[in-house]
Design an enzyme around this catalytic site. Sequence first.
Site, PDB file in Angstrom:
ATOM      1  N   ASP A 225       3.826  -2.211   9.824  1.00 13.24           N
ATOM      2  CA  ASP A 225       2.823  -1.361   9.192  1.00 13.24           C
ATOM      3  C   ASP A 225       3.493  -0.142   8.573  1.00 13.24           C
ATOM      4  OD1 ASP A 225       0.495  -0.184   8.417  1.00 13.24           O
ATOM      5  OD2 ASP A 225      -0.344   0.048  10.420  1.00 13.24           O
ATOM      6  N   HIS A 320      -5.174  -7.954   2.602  1.00 12.08           N
ATOM      7  CA  HIS A 320      -5.088  -6.504   2.791  1.00 12.08           C
ATOM      8  C   HIS A 320      -4.178  -5.851   1.758  1.00 12.08           C
ATOM      9  CE1 HIS A 320      -5.067  -2.658   4.858  1.00 12.08           C
ATOM     10  NE2 HIS A 320      -3.746  -2.697   4.925  1.00 12.08           N
TER      11      HIS A 320
END
Lengths: 409, 409
Positions: A225, A320
């Site tokens: 991330d 995403h």
Amino acid sequence: MSASENQLSRRRLLGYAAATTGVAASAAAGAMGGHMISQRVRPQPTDDSEMASQRVEAFFGPHQAGIATDPQAHALLLAFDLNEEVDLERFMALMRIISDDAARLTQGQPALADNDPTLAKNPAGLTVTFGFGPMLFTKLGLATQLPEGPVRIPGFDIDRLDVQWTDGDLIVQLCADDELALIHAQRMMVKDLRAFMSVRWAQRGFRPLPTVLSDTPRNVMGQLDGTSNPRPGTDEFSQTVWADAAPDVPEWFTGGTTMVVRRIRVELDEWDRLDEVGKELALGRKMDSGAPLGGTAEHDEPDFAARKEGGLPVIPTNAHIRRAHSDDGARIFRRSYNFDAGPTAGGTPEAGLLFVSFQARLRQFVAIQERLAEADMLNSYTTPVGSSVFFVPPGCEYGGWVGQTLLDR
Amino acid sequence: MSASENQLSRRRLLGYAAATTGVAASAAAGAMGGHMISQRVRPQPTDDSEMASQRVEAFFGPHQAGIATDPQAHALLLAFDLNEEVDLERFMALMRIISDDAARLTQGQPALADNDPTLAKNPAGLTVTFGFGPMLFTKLGLATQLPEGPVRIPGFDIDRLDVQWTDGDLIVQLCADDELALIHAQRMMVKDLRAFMSVRWAQRGFRPLPTVLSDTPRNVMGQLDGTSNPRPGTDEFSQTVWADAAPDVPEWFTGGTTMVVRRIRVELDEWDRLDEVGKELALGRKMDSGAPLGGTAEHDEPDFAARKEGGLPVIPTNAHIRRAHSDDGARIFRRSYNFDAGPTAGGTPEAGLLFVSFQARLRQFVAIQERLAEADMLNSYTTPVGSSVFFVPPGCEYGGWVGQTLLDR
């Protein structure tokens, strides 16, 4: 501070410099009023005598620390609300006091009237970052000083906000590589504030240790991330994060930034019903390497135009990374942590992302979040339960205090 | 495990050994059935390629890991209660499954049916330790197998126990230098247990980074805590901690130990009303160096007979170290962590000690705690709010599982 305290601080800092070479030397230079923060890098151990527990980060500089700072292992985010009777003069005094606490504690020195000076000696890279919530401006009669554009995060359909994790007049972001350093800093700050402000919420976050595979940390979903984050020290970072002098930027805010804090619970039981392929389609990246689908390495540029034989996009329409990607150049800088509040009695995980982003203007975040809220596949597996925005004033030089450009007019 | 899985595990372990030299080699030897745990030492980095995130601790051995193991930075303690319908056979199956989870996850391998294999790759020194609460024996019809002597911690006048932090049928102690490794292990264990057991409590603890001054960690009171602990690897440690074959020790318990977990809130506002001298008199040690009063260095033997000119003892009668000291040789081994649950809205700290001690017999702890409860000066500044005891079975060899000596009869 008096001149003699100034001397003392500098002697102490130079004492650290002797023990810890380049690290504290750059901190000392920062404390002397240089513009060191943009050049600050994560210090590398130079010999065995340098311990992570003694590492110091500069406090003074054009920008506050804890933003461009390489994220430390642990974070404590504390939001406070102003008590009704507290006026501008009192709040100015509070900001002076907690700025002084931060200036000392980050350098491994006890706060004034520190109850446990021994606990102050090992700051472990402590940074303290202050920001002001939009309601504070109204309460203090400063509403005209709010930056132009949106000053609240709009509600999104995906939100299930709990007041327990939302809003606040003042945020104190504490980050360090040692939790005892954090707890001590928390205690000193809360002691100074609690007669005039109440604790609205406290959130704790952690980041994993570096791994062989990537410098990018994994989150509780197993996702790497932060791959596409702007890198501190680059022009892209500065343009993304720092509010520059501009007609729509109030003068006090120059060198500041806007901080978004969102508590995003991950529905891990739902997420775990997906197999690895399913997770990769939702993210648009490989779980293991973080490479974009169709690519081979984490930092490969995603090819959003690529199609499979049947004509379907390699990176799905609602993946995403496709939804987060912007063609119009609006970017944010994420500096998030993971959280875990332990399982429920029935064994349901209560864990997720303590999402923190910094951007010059709130609208940068809103533009991206609107695209994500509309169609991101991850929405089925995540629930925003807290949401706050804070206007983070610029840093201060030695002898000054954070918030001075806004409050001391 | 099948033979091919065995081969795979060994290959993986040897792969780690190639990258990380001595560390994983000793783990591999442990996994092959050696008696390595008593010789386990905290691995030292040998070159840059060895990362803390990859460090492994042996799982198999005569004693469970996480007791003599040099304490990792983070701990998650999970207590579970058995659901009513769960019988001995089902509980045996559960212990087999979670032992297998632990054997794999501690070695950096995914659990069987691991939802996020990427999260299993960096165990960061993960250990998993299992213990059985006294009520479990009754529920499973094994009350005759309880060790002789007290099997519950008596109530003390100082206790203000909250059922939320007290008792439990099964404890799973997870320790690692990385919280993401802990969270992943927690998730796998809870998933395997939650259909048959409910989560009674979950407590998180941390220890500070090593400092220049001392290897002994400080607690939230600023005290160096653990100075007089027996050192793993010594005869004193073994005699203190491990239940040896003896007439009053059930056979299944040989090589096991008794674990006490107490959540002790520190009344930091009260503690901070004391000045440094006052704190030192309460503890019987110097705050900064940890030296006993009258001594000069942390590990100096306290001189309990020393008196000041006026005749008063140098170490006060009710000082913590005098009350904790035993002439009759009853000792305990402490392996505690700090906790912080964030301040209340009014700014009162909610922090303290996640006290964990291991001792062959519960009466060793009770003898010391009775002396402390009676007159320790620290009692004015600390409040026990949780209290539990667990009987920790011995370790197991490759192919076995924890609890087998008690349950599989």
